[in-house]
Design an enzyme around this catalytic site. Structure first.
Site, mmCIF file in Angstrom:
data_model
loop_
_atom_site.group_PDB
_atom_site.id
_atom_site.type_symbol
_atom_site.label_atom_id
_atom_site.label_comp_id
_atom_site.label_asym_id
_atom_site.label_seq_id
_atom_site.Cartn_x
_atom_site.Cartn_y
_atom_site.Cartn_z
ATOM 1 N N SER A 49 26.800 46.136 46.548
ATOM 2 C CA SER A 49 26.277 46.546 47.860
ATOM 3 C C SER A 49 25.540 47.887 47.813
ATOM 4 C CB SER A 49 27.421 46.655 48.879
ATOM 5 O OG SER A 49 28.198 45.497 48.882
ATOM 6 N N HIS A 53 30.636 55.105 48.560
ATOM 7 C CA HIS A 53 31.727 55.144 49.533
ATOM 8 C C HIS A 53 32.264 56.565 49.703
ATOM 9 C CE1 HIS A 53 32.196 50.797 50.053
ATOM 10 N NE2 HIS A 53 32.038 50.658 48.760
ATOM 11 N N ILE A 345 37.143 47.971 36.660
ATOM 12 C CA ILE A 345 36.384 48.873 37.540
ATOM 13 C C ILE A 345 35.691 48.035 38.618
ATOM 14 C CG2 ILE A 345 34.730 50.779 37.628
ATOM 15 C CD1 ILE A 345 37.225 51.352 35.881
ATOM 16 N N CYS A 412 3.882 42.124 48.716
ATOM 17 C CA CYS A 412 4.999 42.224 49.690
ATOM 18 C C CYS A 412 5.578 43.640 49.693
ATOM 19 C CB CYS A 412 6.125 41.266 49.337
ATOM 20 S SG CYS A 412 5.708 39.539 49.364
ATOM 21 N N CYS A 445 8.019 36.843 49.428
ATOM 22 C CA CYS A 445 7.485 35.678 48.688
ATOM 23 C C CYS A 445 8.208 35.480 47.359
ATOM 24 C CB CYS A 445 5.979 35.786 48.504
ATOM 25 S SG CYS A 445 5.447 36.616 47.001
ATOM 26 N N CYS A 450 3.072 37.640 42.451
ATOM 27 C CA CYS A 450 2.868 38.631 41.395
ATOM 28 C C CYS A 450 3.475 38.293 40.031
ATOM 29 C CB CYS A 450 3.373 40.004 41.850
ATOM 30 S SG CYS A 450 5.158 40.062 42.098
HETATM 31 C C1 LIG Z 1 29.710 42.034 45.306
HETATM 32 C C2 LIG Z 1 30.055 43.418 44.847
HETATM 33 C C3 LIG Z 1 29.807 44.507 45.690
HETATM 34 C C4 LIG Z 1 30.145 45.790 45.267
HETATM 35 N N1 LIG Z 1 29.813 46.847 46.065
HETATM 36 C C5 LIG Z 1 30.065 48.097 45.645
HETATM 37 C C6 LIG Z 1 29.655 49.196 46.447
HETATM 38 O O1 LIG Z 1 28.996 49.040 47.463
HETATM 39 N N2 LIG Z 1 29.994 50.443 46.038
HETATM 40 C C7 LIG Z 1 30.709 50.658 44.901
HETATM 41 O O2 LIG Z 1 31.026 51.815 44.637
HETATM 42 N N3 LIG Z 1 31.055 49.638 44.092
HETATM 43 C C8 LIG Z 1 30.735 48.364 44.427
HETATM 44 N N4 LIG Z 1 31.052 47.312 43.627
HETATM 45 C C9 LIG Z 1 31.697 47.580 42.339
HETATM 46 C C10 LIG Z 1 30.697 48.011 41.266
HETATM 47 O O3 LIG Z 1 29.564 47.184 41.263
HETATM 48 C C11 LIG Z 1 31.390 47.938 39.897
HETATM 49 O O4 LIG Z 1 32.588 48.669 39.964
HETATM 50 C C12 LIG Z 1 30.542 48.522 38.782
HETATM 51 O O5 LIG Z 1 29.233 48.001 38.792
HETATM 52 C C13 LIG Z 1 31.204 48.215 37.442
HETATM 53 O O6 LIG Z 1 30.391 48.755 36.430
HETATM 54 P P1 LIG Z 1 30.748 48.533 34.918
HETATM 55 O O7 LIG Z 1 29.847 49.401 34.141
HETATM 56 O O8 LIG Z 1 32.224 48.683 34.716
HETATM 57 O O9 LIG Z 1 30.461 46.989 34.650
HETATM 58 P P2 LIG Z 1 29.077 46.274 34.260
HETATM 59 O O10 LIG Z 1 27.962 46.734 35.084
HETATM 60 O O11 LIG Z 1 29.343 44.814 34.210
HETATM 61 O O12 LIG Z 1 28.814 46.799 32.796
HETATM 62 C C14 LIG Z 1 29.494 46.283 31.670
HETATM 63 C C15 LIG Z 1 28.448 45.963 30.627
HETATM 64 O O13 LIG Z 1 29.088 45.596 29.413
HETATM 65 C C16 LIG Z 1 28.264 44.663 28.751
HETATM 66 N N5 LIG Z 1 29.070 43.974 27.751
HETATM 67 C C17 LIG Z 1 30.069 43.092 27.948
HETATM 68 N N6 LIG Z 1 30.573 42.690 26.770
HETATM 69 C C18 LIG Z 1 29.873 43.336 25.811
HETATM 70 C C19 LIG Z 1 29.929 43.325 24.374
HETATM 71 N N7 LIG Z 1 30.772 42.550 23.717
HETATM 72 N N8 LIG Z 1 29.048 44.109 23.694
HETATM 73 C C20 LIG Z 1 28.153 44.894 24.342
HETATM 74 N N9 LIG Z 1 28.063 44.921 25.706
HETATM 75 C C21 LIG Z 1 28.919 44.168 26.421
HETATM 76 C C22 LIG Z 1 27.794 43.771 29.893
HETATM 77 O O14 LIG Z 1 26.634 43.036 29.556
HETATM 78 C C23 LIG Z 1 27.580 44.775 31.011
HETATM 79 O O15 LIG Z 1 26.218 45.202 31.091
HETATM 80 C C24 LIG Z 1 30.743 46.004 44.001
HETATM 81 C C25 LIG Z 1 30.959 44.915 43.154
HETATM 82 C C26 LIG Z 1 30.603 43.636 43.561
HETATM 83 C C27 LIG Z 1 30.775 42.488 42.619
#
Ligand SMILES: Cc1cc2nc3c(=O)[nH]c(=O)nc-3n(C[C@H](O)[C@H](O)[C@H](O)COP(=O)(O)OP(=O)(O)OC[C@H]3O[C@@H](n4cnc5c(N)ncnc54)[C@H](O)[C@@H]3O)c2cc1C
Length: 488
Positions: A49, A53, A345, A412, A445, A450
């Site tokens: 989103s 927060h 996370i 757009c 669109c 594009c």
């Molecule tokens: C619908 C939704 C709405 C949300 N809204 C909010 C919000 O408004 N505000 C907020 O604070 N949080 C929000 N969150 C939570 C937030 O999006 C997540 O907490 C955050 O993006 C997690 O980040 P991350 O880096 O842990 O995970 P990711 O972004 O998934 O990063 C992990 C990365 O590891 C890589 N990876 C996996 N396995 C391997 C491997 N073996 N080797 C190398 N790379 C690998 C993946 O490809 C990925 O890019 C929301 C989540 C969702 C699903």
């Protein structure tokens, strides 16, 4: 062949990995960030989103609550040096009766214990004056002025670019496939792990596992994981930009067992957005949306803002939260010296990421890493151009100075050739990478106009054949060669 040795290997290039890399880049350390996808921010961090927060929706005493409040503060501090598109818009948690109003007071008290400041329970009269399209049945709301919005992927790119400028090596298309713990003293104590990736092997003294939905898979490469990731899906629906004035604040209902916070927000680029749902799924890669999800989201959103119409929806997506219990799971695994898990996370992970970066640095310091500040730190390179968010006068000046600024590729969203080329120079390699950085293809669109042009520019600028250009990496190529006659 000799394997490169790094002090710290970060596995996962989402917002958490990028924030850790950014934090560590302040110090004289050899750090590499490994991401399996073709670009960063292609995991959970691309589909959320985008809310920064304030900390109002977390239990007092929780780790995620503390990190959310600290993250909110740090993002403000980073906003200027990293040129983030963070906008403080404030949030309202809206009550429709006396019972819900009493819940607001409880939430206020818990949030204040976490350190959230500026909270106020506002009256029906205040709501009429300050949020004119809100349902007239609303009786009160908890106002949190420090809530904000950001572009989640541009946040990741800003963090990772700054980290790279300060010496962190960033490797994409590099999937960690196995990790071997080394026995005894190797490389003069400089390495404890061999990390096998799809692009070769390397050695490391510390491995930080922030692989999002796959954090349990990565943890299990060294020992039985102490946590399991339970995927929890959220569907989101984006409305037309012409409805951008529908709300002034982020609007949440009071959480109930049925609805844990379907909300009315807007993207940092100005589109209103409604959602997300929250339900368990088995498949970590299941990004489908459903009729049931749409029905539920519309019902809650229309209760908050009756003027929202189904016909306003121009796009939808789903993201999957990497849940590992109620709270974040951040620990230095005692069984495996040098292995740090940053897992589970879920929300508010986007907000908390910079604070997670600081916590991980503290964990590493306690584990013996020497943190010596670098004498000189370079900050982010010059500011990106975004014609769509620019006053007309400023855009006109740019067009006069550089004709490519006036060559509009995406009509757009008013994205120029200059912006597309700049995104590619920053590291975009796919259509989604260009879209996330510039918004080309994100309008009404959906890129019908594009896409072909962006593909051609991508091919020319990166010196690749058109058949190598994909939507989001290998397997999503858009043009295929007919091997029979060699035509594309
Ligand atoms: C619908 C939704 C709405 C949300 N809204 C909010 C919000 O408004 N505000 C907020 O604070 N949080 C929000 N969150 C939570 C937030 O999006 C997540 O907490 C955050 O993006 C997690 O980040 P991350 O880096 O842990 O995970 P990711 O972004 O998934 O990063 C992990 C990365 O590891 C890589 N990876 C996996 N396995 C391997 C491997 N073996 N080797 C190398 N790379 C690998 C993946 O490809 C990925 O890019 C929301 C989540 C969702 C699903």
């Amino acid at each position: 062949m000799e394997k490169p040795v790094f002090e710290i290997v970060i596995v996962g290039g989402g917002v958490v990995g990028a924030a850790i890399a950014h934090e560590l880049s302040h110090y004289a350390l050899d750090v590499v960030l490994l991401e399996k996808e073709e670009e960063l921010s292609f995991g959970v961090s691309k589909a959320n989103s985008g809310i920064i927060h304030p900390g109002t929706q977390n239990p007092a005493g929780s780790l995620k609550g503390r990190l959310c409040v600290e993250g909110n503060r740090l993002i403000r501090e980073m906003s200027r040096p990293l040129d983030l598109d963070f906008k403080e818009v404030g949030e309202l948690i809206v009550a429709f009766d006396e019972m819900e109003t009493s819940q607001l007071w409880q939430m206020k008290m818990e949030a204040e214990l976490l350190g959230v400041s500026g909270l106020e329970v506002v009256s029906r009269g205040w709501l009429r004056d300050n949020e004119p399209n809100l349902n007239r049945d609303a009786v009160a709301a908890l106002y949190a002025p420090s809530a904000g919005i950001i572009s989640p992927y541009r946040f990741v790119y800003a963090l990772s670019e700054a980290a790279a400028l300060n010496g962190v090596e960033v490797r994409t298309s590099t999937k960690v496939e196995w990790i071997e713990q080394m026995q005894g003293d190797s490389e003069g104590g400089r390495a404890r792990f061999v990390v096998g990736t799809s692009a070769g092997e390397l050695m490391a003294r510390f491995v930080i596992n922030c692989a999002g939905l796959h954090a349990d898979d990565v943890a299990s490469m060294v020992a039985a994981p102490r946590f399991r990731i339970q995927p929890r899906k959220g569907e989101e629906y984006i409305l037309d930009k012409k409805r951008r004035y529908l709300t002034r604040h982020l609007l949440f209902p009071v959480p109930t067992p049925e609805s844990k916070g379907i909300l009315v927000t807007r993207t940092s680029d100005g589109n209103p957005m409604i959602g997300p749902t929250a339900y368990k799924v088995k498949d970590k890669e299941d990004l489908s949306t459903t009729d049931e999800g749409l029905r539920m989201v519309l019902q809650v959103a229309q209760r908050l803002v009756p003027a929202i119409d189904r016909a306003d929806i121009i796009a939808y997506f789903a993201g999957v939260r990497p849940v590992a219990g109620e709270d974040f799971f951040i620990e230095s695994d005692r069984r495996i010296p040098g292995f740090v898990n940053v897992a589970g996370i879920q929300s508010p992970g986007l907000t908390a990421a910079p604070a997670i970066g600081r916590d991980v640095a503290r964990l590493l310091e306690q584990s013996g890493v020497e943190f010596e500040r670098k004498p000189q730190r370079r900050s982010k390179r010059s500011r990106s151009i975004h014609l769509f968010s620019m006053p007309l006068q400023e855009a006109r000046r740019l067009v006069e100075a550089d004709a490519e600024c006036g060559e509009i590729v995406c009509r757009c969203e008013s994205v120029s050739l200059k912006e597309i080329k700049e995104a590619i120079a920053e590291g975009a390699r796919t259509l989604d990478g260009v879209k996330f950085r510039t918004r080309a293809g994100a309008g009404r669109c959906h890129g019908s106009f594009c896409t072909c042009r962006v593909m051609r520019v991508l091919a020319e600028e990166t010196d690749r054949p058109i058949t190598a250009i994909s939507k989001r990496g290998k397997g999503s190529e858009m043009v295929v060669e007919d091997r029979a006659d060699g035509r594309t």
